[in-house]
Design an enzyme around this catalytic site. Structure first.
Site, mmCIF file in Angstrom:
data_model
loop_
_atom_site.group_PDB
_atom_site.id
_atom_site.type_symbol
_atom_site.label_atom_id
_atom_site.label_comp_id
_atom_site.label_asym_id
_atom_site.label_seq_id
_atom_site.Cartn_x
_atom_site.Cartn_y
_atom_site.Cartn_z
ATOM 1 N N ASP A 48 66.599 59.586 -20.360
ATOM 2 C CA ASP A 48 66.020 60.360 -21.451
ATOM 3 C C ASP A 48 65.093 61.465 -20.949
ATOM 4 O O ASP A 48 64.736 61.513 -19.769
ATOM 5 C CB ASP A 48 65.266 59.432 -22.422
ATOM 6 C CG ASP A 48 64.346 58.438 -21.705
ATOM 7 O OD1 ASP A 48 64.100 58.626 -20.505
ATOM 8 O OD2 ASP A 48 63.898 57.490 -22.357
ATOM 9 N N GLU A 50 64.599 53.943 -30.525
ATOM 10 C CA GLU A 50 63.553 53.290 -31.296
ATOM 11 C C GLU A 50 64.155 52.261 -32.256
ATOM 12 O O GLU A 50 65.378 52.267 -32.485
ATOM 13 C CB GLU A 50 62.798 54.356 -32.098
ATOM 14 C CG GLU A 50 62.094 55.399 -31.230
ATOM 15 C CD GLU A 50 60.780 54.903 -30.629
ATOM 16 O OE1 GLU A 50 60.691 53.714 -30.259
ATOM 17 O OE2 GLU A 50 59.847 55.716 -30.521
ATOM 18 N N HIS A 84 61.789 49.217 -27.626
ATOM 19 C CA HIS A 84 62.769 50.284 -27.398
ATOM 20 C C HIS A 84 63.262 50.308 -25.948
ATOM 21 O O HIS A 84 62.574 49.863 -25.032
ATOM 22 C CB HIS A 84 62.264 51.666 -27.862
ATOM 23 C CG HIS A 84 61.236 52.307 -27.000
ATOM 24 N ND1 HIS A 84 60.104 52.914 -27.494
ATOM 25 C CD2 HIS A 84 61.160 52.480 -25.648
ATOM 26 C CE1 HIS A 84 59.400 53.421 -26.514
ATOM 27 N NE2 HIS A 84 60.021 53.170 -25.378
ATOM 28 N N ASN A 114 57.450 48.286 -28.635
ATOM 29 C CA ASN A 114 58.184 47.974 -29.863
ATOM 30 C C ASN A 114 59.635 47.568 -29.568
ATOM 31 O O ASN A 114 60.455 47.503 -30.475
ATOM 32 C CB ASN A 114 58.145 49.170 -30.828
ATOM 33 C CG ASN A 114 58.819 50.410 -30.247
ATOM 34 O OD1 ASN A 114 59.376 50.368 -29.146
ATOM 35 N ND2 ASN A 114 58.797 51.512 -30.972
HETATM 36 C C1 GLP Z 1 59.173 55.453 -22.374
HETATM 37 C C2 GLP Z 1 60.551 55.561 -21.756
HETATM 38 C C3 GLP Z 1 61.195 54.200 -21.600
HETATM 39 C C4 GLP Z 1 60.229 53.249 -20.931
HETATM 40 C C5 GLP Z 1 58.994 53.103 -21.783
HETATM 41 C C6 GLP Z 1 57.993 52.115 -21.242
HETATM 42 O O1 GLP Z 1 59.227 55.282 -23.747
HETATM 43 N N1 GLP Z 1 61.413 56.374 -22.545
HETATM 44 O O2 GLP Z 1 62.380 54.344 -20.842
HETATM 45 O O3 GLP Z 1 60.845 52.001 -20.784
HETATM 46 O O4 GLP Z 1 58.401 54.380 -21.845
HETATM 47 O O5 GLP Z 1 57.114 52.757 -20.374
HETATM 48 P P1 GLP Z 1 56.098 52.015 -19.430
HETATM 49 O O6 GLP Z 1 56.894 51.460 -18.326
HETATM 50 O O7 GLP Z 1 55.159 53.097 -18.991
HETATM 51 O O8 GLP Z 1 55.429 50.973 -20.250
#
Ligand code: GLP
Length: 264
Positions: free
Chosen positions: A67, A144, A139, A137
């Site tokens: 993404d 989402e 995702h 959440n």
């Molecule tokens: C973002 C990314 C996800 C990732 C999430 C969690 O939303 N798009 O791919 O899994 O963050 O991030 P973190 O690892 O910083 O908690």
């Protein structure tokens, strides 16, 4: 889903890097699906170490990132392009021509762009190993809650919870992106193997819901229960709300018996 419980973030990172590096060694032209987020930093650090110290070769590896924020240039310090360069790509011998990350600067023809990204994945023969983090959440990528389990690469409006979680990465005066381009849950499910990583107590509910809860669009990561080759690697805190922890430990112990030297 196979669940690997690790004592802490370092052990989790080593285990994930071990699986990825083994996959790269057995298939030097592997197609990797890559994720960003603070959880993945330790894995990339370990892969960089394996490249430097053990010559792990990325020259033929092809990557597709999950993404990117919409409305952000690749040079923006908080773009996922920048994250990947800083934590991984700049430190290994990957061919820049083999790197694919959604372009956050497109301003029209979103559907065509997303279809082309998906076609690139398919054209490469599909993703062999997809790395995922998980949002609080539930995702995955930027899919989402309420995202279709059949979704392919698409434009997504972020929830307020995700925008708030991402606020920590941006300066107080900066506008935080409210949309992103993300591979879909269907794209993720199409990959041959999935590794989902989670660290820290803030992820405990999402992890338990994803692995043991009902499969529901309300928890996008629960879709992974439909994947035949999905592994969750979680540390003690992230796994603290799992009900079957003792069973997962038994499975790990038996796996160690059959393939000694696996645990790290
Ligand atoms: C973002 C990314 C996800 C990732 C999430 C969690 O939303 N798009 O791919 O899994 O963050 O991030 P973190 O690892 O910083 O908690």
């Amino acid at each position: 889903m196979l669940v690997l419980l690790k004592q802490n973030y370092e052990a989790l990172s080593r285990e994930a890097a071990h699986i990825i590096s083994n996959a790269v060694r057995s298939n030097p032209a592997i197609k990797l699906g890559l994720a960003t987020g603070s959880t993945t930093i330790g894995v990339y650090r370990e892969l960089v170490r394996l490249h430097r110290e053990e010559g792990l070769d990325f020259s033929r590896v092809v990557t597709f990132n999950l993404d990117e924020y919409l409305g952000i240039s690749p040079e923006h310090p908080h773009s996922f392009h920048h994250f990947m360069l800083e934590h991984f790509f700049a430190h290994v011998n990957i061919d820049p021509g083999n790197i694919h990350i959604p372009d956050g600067t497109i301003a029209s023809d979103y559907e065509q762009y997303c279809a082309a990204y998906e076609a690139d994945i398919e054209g490469a023969g599909g993703i062999d190993l997809q790395i995922l983090g998980i949002g609080r959440n539930g995702h995955i990528g930027f899919n989402e809650p309420s995202s279709s389990f059949a979704s392919k690469t698409h434009l997504k409006v972020l929830t307020k919870a995700t925008v708030d979680d991402n606020r920590k990465f941006f300066a107080a005066c900066e506008t935080i992106p409210r949309c992103a381009i993300t591979m879909g849950i269907g794209s993720i499910l199409a990959s041959k193997r999935v590794l989902i990583l989670a660290t820290g107590g803030a992820k405990a509910a999402a992890v338990a819901n994803a692995i043991e809860g009902p499969v529901t669009a309300y928890v996008p990561a629960s879709a992974l229960q439909f994947h035949a080759n999905a592994t969750a690697i979680v540390d003690e805190e992230a796994g603290s709300r799992l009900k079957l922890k003792d069973y997962y430990r038994d499975v790990m112990e038996m796996t160690e018996l059959f393939t000694p030297g696996r645990s790290s």
